[in-house]
Design an enzyme around this catalytic site. Structure first.
Site, mmCIF file in Angstrom:
data_model
loop_
_atom_site.group_PDB
_atom_site.id
_atom_site.type_symbol
_atom_site.label_atom_id
_atom_site.label_comp_id
_atom_site.label_asym_id
_atom_site.label_seq_id
_atom_site.Cartn_x
_atom_site.Cartn_y
_atom_site.Cartn_z
ATOM 1 C CG ASP A 1 -7.337 15.789 20.327
ATOM 2 O OD1 ASP A 1 -8.497 15.953 20.757
ATOM 3 O OD2 ASP A 1 -6.930 16.328 19.283
ATOM 4 C CG ASN B 1 -6.049 13.873 16.773
ATOM 5 O OD1 ASN B 1 -5.712 15.045 16.803
ATOM 6 N ND2 ASN B 1 -6.817 13.335 17.708
ATOM 7 C CB CYS C 1 -13.353 18.359 19.854
ATOM 8 S SG CYS C 1 -13.692 19.688 21.032
HETATM 9 ZN ZN ZN Z 1 -7.571 17.802 18.213
#
Ligand code: ZN
Length: 298
Positions: free
Chosen positions: A11, A244, A235
């Site tokens: 991520d 994050n 994203c």
């Molecule tokens: Zn995420």
């Protein structure tokens, strides 16, 4: 004791425009193991045309160090699951169910119900290969396209997912719009719906509520927390999604609060500085910008 999952190599990097060399991805994974991570998302097996940063997922897996830690691959469908399992180095598949049809279509070309069905298919493949599988409910607190998300729908999805033989169910605030009160209510309800499976939480700090949400989630019974070294992340299919919660900021907060994570904060800060060098910029995480506290924590 809270279990921490490092999602930086997946991520954290997936939204970066500049390709990060496979060797640097592997160095990031090695550093995470060094700072005490026992579960780590190492790559996603998705369409490389859509997420070019993850095009080297097979090469990353081939270079993984020997470790007793759990290596997780994120997959969206059977094809991704088969690719991940074929590497022979993945211990756990992470599947994604999406709370809204609009984001499910943008992220993985299917409806919300279709994404739950895909988790079932992925879970079957993982189990046949003798691997564990978990699922994340993306956009659980808000959708970049349709806005508010009905908590009752998320709770029903979690209940449905729990019946698929998963190790845990996660709630993800993909676009960073959750607040601690909402987090507390939803984690409490989802924990009741999937008991005795654990609830994992995944927060983005887009609007500065990330750490408050981690704290609220733990208070409500979540026992596993995701973070990304340096607070990298985003994203490609969620407009405006930012980083994050930073792993080292989560570690600092929980350590000061007397909650065990098994993480080594000075090693995390050293890893943050290394990663900032690789990325060529200061990273959003805050603990690594501040002097060590207390003095003995150096
Ligand atoms: Zn995420």
């Amino acid at each position: 004791m809270i279990e921490f999952v490092e999602v930086g190599p997946r991520d954290g990097l997936q939204n970066e425009q500049q390709f990060v060399a496979t060797a640097d991805k592997l160095r990031l994974i090695e550093q995470a193991l060094h700072y005490g991570v026992r579960r780590i998302e190492v790559a996603s097996f998705v369409n490389p045309g859509k997420v070019p940063q993850m095009a080297d997922a097979e090469a990353v897996c081939a270079g993984l160090p020997e470790s007793s830690a759990t290596f997780i691959a994120l997959v969206l469908n059977a094809r991704g699951a088969e690719r991940a399992l074929a590497c022979g180095r993945i211990d756990q598949l992470g599947a994604v169910a999406v709370a809204t049809d609009a984001f499910a279509m943008a992220n993985q070309g299917q409806t919300s119900a279709g994404s739950v069905a895909a988790v079932g298919e992925i879970a079957g493949l993982a189990r046949s290969a003798g691997k564990t599988v978990q699922a994340t409910i993306a956009a659980a607190f808000g959708c970049p396209f349709s806005g508010e998300v009905d908590p009752a729908h998320v709770i029903a999805m979690a209940h449905e997912l729990a019946a698929l033989g998963l190790k845990e169910v996660a709630l993800a605030d993909t676009i960073g719009v959750a607040d601690p009160a909402r987090v507390s209510r939803l984690v409490t309800a989802v924990q009741a719906a999937i008991w005795p499976l654990p609830v994992r939480v995944h927060f983005h700090n887009t609007r500065g509520t990330g750490l408050a949400n981690v704290w609220a989630a733990i208070g409500a019974g979540a026992s596993v927390v995701d973070g990304s070294l340096g607070g990298l992340g985003g994203c490609p299919f969620a407009p405006g999604a930012a980083g994050n919660v930073a792993s080292e900021d989560v570690a600092f907060m929980l350590d000061r609060a007397g909650i065990e994570t098994g993480l080594d904060l000075p090693a995390m800060i050293a890893a943050n500085h290394w990663l900032a060098g690789v990325m060529g910029r200061k990273l959003p995480g805050m603990a690594a910008q501040a002097p060590p506290f207390p003095k003995s924590a150096q």
